[in-house]
Enzyme design. Sequence first.
Site, PDB file in Angstrom:
ATOM      1  CG  HIS A 172      61.148  13.847   5.226  1.00 37.43           C
ATOM      2  ND1 HIS A 172      61.038  13.219   6.319  1.00 37.43           N
ATOM      3  CD2 HIS A 172      60.012  14.061   4.517  1.00 37.43           C
ATOM      4  CE1 HIS A 172      59.625  12.977   6.446  1.00 37.43           C
ATOM      5  NE2 HIS A 172      59.258  13.501   5.285  1.00 37.43           N
TER       6      HIS A 172
ATOM      7  CG  ASN B  95      66.696  14.994   8.232  1.00 32.28           C
ATOM      8  OD1 ASN B  95      66.917  13.702   8.688  1.00 32.28           O
ATOM      9  ND2 ASN B  95      65.284  15.248   8.218  1.00 32.28           N
TER      10      ASN B  95
ATOM     11  CG  MET C 296      64.466   6.864  12.530  1.00 33.31           C
ATOM     12  SD  MET C 296      63.967   7.818  11.000  1.00 33.31           S
ATOM     13  CE  MET C 296      62.090   7.696  11.123  1.00 33.31           C
TER      14      MET C 296
ATOM     15  CB  SER D 245      62.788  16.818   0.758  1.00 30.56           C
ATOM     16  OG  SER D 245      61.715  16.598  -0.047  1.00 30.56           O
TER      17      SER D 245
ATOM     18  CD  GLU E  56      58.140  23.907  10.318  1.00 26.86           C
ATOM     19  OE1 GLU E  56      57.271  23.492   9.510  1.00 26.86           O
ATOM     20  OE2 GLU E  56      58.644  25.243   9.790  1.00 26.86           O
TER      21      GLU E  56
ATOM     22  CG  ASP F 199      60.477  15.947   8.750  1.00 22.04           C
ATOM     23  OD1 ASP F 199      61.902  15.710   8.800  1.00 22.04           O
ATOM     24  OD2 ASP F 199      59.668  15.238   8.972  1.00 22.04           O
TER      25      ASP F 199
ATOM     26  CD  GLU G 157      65.618   7.761   1.635  1.00 20.36           C
ATOM     27  OE1 GLU G 157      64.738   8.458   2.311  1.00 20.36           O
ATOM     28  OE2 GLU G 157      66.121   6.582   1.801  1.00 20.36           O
TER      29      GLU G 157
ATOM     30  CB  SER H 296      70.418   1.457   3.235  1.00 23.06           C
ATOM     31  OG  SER H 296      69.345   2.424   3.250  1.00 23.06           O
TER      32      SER H 296
END
Length: 201
Positions: free
Chosen positions: A112, A110, A95, A139, A146, A148, A177, A15
């Site tokens: 999140h 990315n 993922m 976010s 590291e 996220d 999002e 989506s």
Amino acid sequence: MFVKKIAILFSSNGSNLEALLKKVHNKIFNGVKIECVLLICNKKDAFGIQRAKKFGLETKIIEHTKFNSREEFDAQLVKEIKAKDVDLVVLAGFMRILTNTFTSQIKAINLHPSILPLFKGSNAIKDSFFSDMQVGGVSVHYVSDELDGGKIIKQRTFERNKNMTLQDWEDEIHKIEHEILPLCVIEILTIDKIYIKDENV
Ligand code: GRF
């Protein structure tokens, strides 16, 4: 006119991929045309592959299960991405944990579904819902070694209301999002913080 190229990586429903393509693919912002030149998915049955077809875009399937290690999978991603000479890689529901093989060579952002640094990892929606936090949010951050944990670019929150179900919480998150990921891509690629003109409306 400048053209800025992006690659989008995703894993399933797509989506966010669709929202992003709808907002930015082949659109002009402040004299900069954004073009998606590469789509990669690590699951061959992901619904996002069908969504991409609506935009005339084919998806390259690179299944992580076919590689012996995370590093080998990441090296293949890097090879495909470098061959397209893109300006930015966007992880939109991708993922997979990425290793230094990827993060040291590729500029990527990315999405999140929580207010980082809270609720890192793949259960962020449930973890945040079942916490006593009275706000949820989303976010967008740069991808680093590291999980996220890279530099935060943009965050947006919403307030919990009393009768909210997990589904309501998730819906709020997805709504945000779908707005902020395209915004970040536009801002990063057409950077003129003073004035971003959307020439498509
Ligand atoms: C999103 O909630 C994203 O934040 C998370 O995975 C989900 C992907 O959803 N990383 P979709 O595939 O874009 O619909």
